[in-house]
Scaffold this active site. Structure first.
Site, PDB file in Angstrom:
ATOM      1  N   ASP A  16       0.782  -1.248   0.000  1.00  0.00           N
ATOM      2  CA  ASP A  16       0.000   0.000   0.000  1.00  0.00           C
ATOM      3  C   ASP A  16       0.816   1.302   0.000  1.00  0.00           C
ATOM      4  O   ASP A  16       1.756   1.447   0.796  1.00  0.00           O
ATOM      5  CB  ASP A  16      -0.856   0.110   1.264  1.00  0.00           C
ATOM      6  CG  ASP A  16      -1.576  -1.146   1.632  1.00  0.00           C
ATOM      7  OD1 ASP A  16      -1.483  -2.134   0.904  1.00  0.00           O
ATOM      8  OD2 ASP A  16      -2.242  -1.139   2.681  1.00  0.00           O
ATOM      9  N   TRP A  31       5.987 -10.083   1.507  1.00  0.00           N
ATOM     10  CA  TRP A  31       5.391  -9.317   2.602  1.00  0.00           C
ATOM     11  C   TRP A  31       5.978  -9.742   3.949  1.00  0.00           C
ATOM     12  O   TRP A  31       6.176 -10.928   4.202  1.00  0.00           O
ATOM     13  CB  TRP A  31       3.866  -9.544   2.603  1.00  0.00           C
ATOM     14  CG  TRP A  31       3.144  -8.650   3.559  1.00  0.00           C
ATOM     15  CD1 TRP A  31       2.698  -7.386   3.317  1.00  0.00           C
ATOM     16  CD2 TRP A  31       2.777  -8.952   4.914  1.00  0.00           C
ATOM     17  NE1 TRP A  31       2.084  -6.872   4.440  1.00  0.00           N
ATOM     18  CE2 TRP A  31       2.118  -7.809   5.435  1.00  0.00           C
ATOM     19  CE3 TRP A  31       2.951 -10.052   5.750  1.00  0.00           C
ATOM     20  CZ2 TRP A  31       1.622  -7.753   6.732  1.00  0.00           C
ATOM     21  CZ3 TRP A  31       2.456  -9.993   7.054  1.00  0.00           C
ATOM     22  CH2 TRP A  31       1.804  -8.852   7.526  1.00  0.00           C
ATOM     23  N   SER A  87      -0.555   0.461   7.449  1.00  0.00           N
ATOM     24  CA  SER A  87      -0.872   1.644   6.638  1.00  0.00           C
ATOM     25  C   SER A  87      -1.425   2.809   7.433  1.00  0.00           C
ATOM     26  O   SER A  87      -1.992   2.640   8.516  1.00  0.00           O
ATOM     27  CB  SER A  87      -1.851   1.255   5.535  1.00  0.00           C
ATOM     28  OG  SER A  87      -1.160   0.477   4.587  1.00  0.00           O
ATOM     29  N   ARG A 104      -7.824  -0.557  11.486  1.00  0.00           N
ATOM     30  CA  ARG A 104      -6.582  -0.100  10.840  1.00  0.00           C
ATOM     31  C   ARG A 104      -6.788   0.928   9.734  1.00  0.00           C
ATOM     32  O   ARG A 104      -7.884   1.268   9.368  1.00  0.00           O
ATOM     33  CB  ARG A 104      -5.805  -1.304  10.307  1.00  0.00           C
ATOM     34  CG  ARG A 104      -6.499  -2.146   9.264  1.00  0.00           C
ATOM     35  CD  ARG A 104      -5.559  -3.297   8.830  1.00  0.00           C
ATOM     36  NE  ARG A 104      -6.197  -4.211   7.902  1.00  0.00           N
ATOM     37  CZ  ARG A 104      -6.858  -5.308   8.260  1.00  0.00           C
ATOM     38  NH1 ARG A 104      -6.977  -5.631   9.533  1.00  0.00           N
ATOM     39  NH2 ARG A 104      -7.406  -6.097   7.350  1.00  0.00           N
ATOM     40  N   ASP A 105      -5.645   1.366   9.196  1.00  0.00           N
ATOM     41  CA  ASP A 105      -5.527   2.186   7.991  1.00  0.00           C
ATOM     42  C   ASP A 105      -6.122   3.591   8.143  1.00  0.00           C
ATOM     43  O   ASP A 105      -6.947   4.018   7.319  1.00  0.00           O
ATOM     44  CB  ASP A 105      -6.147   1.447   6.782  1.00  0.00           C
ATOM     45  CG  ASP A 105      -5.556   0.057   6.582  1.00  0.00           C
ATOM     46  OD1 ASP A 105      -4.467  -0.199   7.141  1.00  0.00           O
ATOM     47  OD2 ASP A 105      -6.176  -0.774   5.897  1.00  0.00           O
ATOM     48  N   GLU A 134     -10.525  -2.248   3.776  1.00  0.00           N
ATOM     49  CA  GLU A 134      -9.219  -1.715   4.151  1.00  0.00           C
ATOM     50  C   GLU A 134      -9.004  -0.344   3.491  1.00  0.00           C
ATOM     51  O   GLU A 134      -9.676  -0.002   2.519  1.00  0.00           O
ATOM     52  CB  GLU A 134      -8.097  -2.672   3.690  1.00  0.00           C
ATOM     53  CG  GLU A 134      -8.206  -4.065   4.316  1.00  0.00           C
ATOM     54  CD  GLU A 134      -7.070  -5.014   3.955  1.00  0.00           C
ATOM     55  OE1 GLU A 134      -6.599  -5.719   4.842  1.00  0.00           O
ATOM     56  OE2 GLU A 134      -6.650  -5.057   2.776  1.00  0.00           O
TER      57      GLU A 134
HETATM   58  C1  FRU Z   1      -3.943  -3.599   2.692  1.00  0.00           C
HETATM   59  C2  FRU Z   1      -3.370  -3.970   4.037  1.00  0.00           C
HETATM   60  C3  FRU Z   1      -3.765  -2.967   5.088  1.00  0.00           C
HETATM   61  C4  FRU Z   1      -2.672  -3.097   6.107  1.00  0.00           C
HETATM   62  C5  FRU Z   1      -1.467  -3.373   5.242  1.00  0.00           C
HETATM   63  C6  FRU Z   1      -0.470  -4.300   5.851  1.00  0.00           C
HETATM   64  O1  FRU Z   1      -3.238  -4.117   1.610  1.00  0.00           O
HETATM   65  O2  FRU Z   1      -3.771  -5.277   4.389  1.00  0.00           O
HETATM   66  O3  FRU Z   1      -5.061  -3.155   5.622  1.00  0.00           O
HETATM   67  O4  FRU Z   1      -2.529  -1.926   6.868  1.00  0.00           O
HETATM   68  O5  FRU Z   1      -1.952  -3.941   4.038  1.00  0.00           O
HETATM   69  O6  FRU Z   1       0.675  -4.391   5.047  1.00  0.00           O
END
Ligand code: FRU
Length: 505
Positions: free
Chosen positions: A31, A55, A88, A158-159, A213
């Site tokens: 992201d 990842w 994020s 989150r986010d 997200e």
């Molecule tokens: C979206 C996500 C977000 C999270 C991040 C983790 O692609 O899953 O919700 O913050 O990636 O890398």
């Protein structure tokens, strides 16, 4: 197809490195985070694994640009540690030092990110919102000692995307974030970025085929009229996109400083699978995810970037030492088209004015049930602008990055009202069973014709159809020698009113 002899040059993993799109030099990214224009510089932070190209070890990588074309990579901005991964979030310029992180006359940049707490840490299993600040324009960051600043005790909160809401007498920070598994966007307000108060929630609505997200919320003028503002709420979901896997949806409505009211909700509660095609999608392709917009972009522009990948196969795409590109930067607007309010996306001007050369042109040509390789139009990094008028063909369009036999097919099916991207024979597809696909988006004609602007890069196509009303973004992994561009029609005729190819590399 016309027979051509071609020597097949296999691509090396790094020959897929894009010419027009940002990638980290030799690590993984997902992201876009903390997008902000500050003191003449565009900052692109991003989910990054500083130690590998899959990842993990989530930290914020960092790149800057002054023209949205060329990016310079910088050292990791905010790093994970033994307690937390840095998920994020966003960055604001706290010009009045409401947070108190400023020093002397220097106002801080404040990052609001999700702490994904690790096993064994004090908040194990929780995702909560935390702060870091920078006093040197975004290059070095200090985590706030009082983190996290906002927790709901949730494992899926989150986010955060934060912006300054200015409702005249009422002016404060607003955070939009998600309760991912509840398909909910949650809205909070704050005066100092440290103390947050719940305002409202939105959802579930429209697509709920996967976790919600990376939300965003911003006002846009309708048809450029500053007195007619609508608010756009975007929310990405994974999986559950219109062509499988990750995708972003949007709602158009109003925000009164407390509540977002959608005027474009098709279904409330959990989604109706039969109505997936009626929902508002930021992009109908398989590789445009986690899109968010820049804070403080000049001239009130709303500029967005998405991650060009899909969680279904993200860790397996055949690139090295880097993995995953960002999309081109897009400028978003609201326009009335044929009586409907549409979210329109165009590549940001800075990107379209890329120096081009070697332009190939064709006009008023008819193609009748054939595939025709265009001599002189071959290339690997190009912009293609084409206008077609249907005749009797059931499908017509372009085959790009072809090798005389195979390629990526971008077609219009006028009777079905569809745009298709077929990457089943686009090159390397066998690294994941879900990658080879034939994907479609609804497409209506404008005065009887169809216009496609296509940006081709070494491992992607981004299609802006009907002047940005419909976009489709997909990764492709062709052989280096697959450079042909062809036009085709199936089962009858189609007219190519104009076709222009600009070489960009
Ligand atoms: C979206 C996500 C977000 C999270 C991040 C983790 O692609 O899953 O919700 O913050 O990636 O890398």
């Amino acid at each position: 197809m016309d027979t051509l002899t071609s020597t097949h040059t296999a691509a090396t993993a790094d020959s897929y490195r894009p010419a027009l799109h940002y990638t980290a030099t030799d690590t993984w990214l997902n992201d876009p985070n903390g997008l902000i224009f500050h003191e003449g510089v565009y900052h692109l932070y991003y989910q990054n694994n500083p130690m590998g190209n899959v990842w993990g070890n989530m930290s914020w990588g960092h790149a800057t640009s002054t023209d949205l074309q060329t990016w310079t990579e910088h050292p990791v901005a905010i790093a994970c540690d033994e307690n937390e991964d840095i998920f994020s979030g966003s960055i604001v310029y706290d010009r009045h030092n409401t947070s108190g992180f400023g020093s002397g006359s220097v106002a801080p940049l404040v990052a609001i990110y999700t702490s994904a707490f690790k096993p064994g840490s004090m908040h194990e299993g929780v995702q909560a919102q935390s702060l870091a600040y920078s006093l040197d324009g975004g290059y070095t960051w200090t985590k706030h000692a009082g983190n996290p600043v906002l927790s709901r005790g949730s494992a899926e909160f989150r986010d955060p995307k934060v912006f300054r809401y200015d409702g005249g007498a009422r002016s404060y920070w607003v955070m939009v974030a998600v309760e991912a598994k509840d398909f909910q966007v949650v809205f909070y307000k704050s005066d100092d970025l440290k103390n947050w108060e719940l305002l409202s929630t939105f959802g579930p609505a429209n697509a709920t085929g996967g976790v919600w997200e990376c939300p965003d919320l911003f006002p846009l003028p309708v048809d450029g009229d500053p007195d007619d503002l609508k608010w756009v709420l975007t929310v990405n979901l994974n999986p559950g996109g219109p062509n499988k896997g990750s995708a972003g949806q949007y709602f158009i409505g109003d925000f009164d400083g407390t509540t977002f009211t959608s005027a474009s909700t098709v279904t409330e509660g959990l989604q109706d699978p039969d109505r997936l095609g009626e929902y508002g999608w930021l992009d109908w392709g398989r590789d445009y995810y986690a899109a968010v917009s820049f804070s403080d972009a000049p001239d009130n522009r709303r500029l967005m970037v998405g991650w060009m990948n899909n969680w279904e196969y993200a860790n397996d795409i055949p690139t090295a030492p880097w993995r995953s590109p960002m999309s081109l930067v897009r400028e978003i607007s609201l326009q009335t088209r044929n009586g409907d309010l549409c979210l329109v996306q165009q590549p940001a001007n800075e990107t379209t004015t890329l120096a081009g050369s070697d332009s190939f042109r064709l006009s008023e040509a008819t193609i009748d049930d054939a595939v025709q390789v265009l001599a002189g139009a071959a290339g690997t990094v190009q912009r293609i602008d084409a206008t077609f008028t249907p005749g009797s063909a059931e499908e017509f369009g372009l085959i790009l990055r072809g090798d005389g036999v195979k390629g990526t097919r971008i077609g219009v099916r006028p009777d079905e009202g569809k745009l298709c991207v077929d990457r089943r024979e686009s090159g390397q597809t066998d690294f994941h069973e879900s990658f080879p696909s034939m994907d479609t988006a609804p497409l209506r004609t404008t005065a009887g014709s169809y216009h496609l602007s296509i940006f081709v890069d070494r491992c992607s196509v981004e299609i802006f159809a009907q002047e940005g009303q419909v976009t489709m973004t997909e990764l492709i992994f062709p052989a280096e020698s697959s450079t042909d561009l062809s036009v085709y029609a199936i089962g009858g005729t189609a007219t190519i009113n104009s076709l222009q190819v600009t070489q960009l590399a």
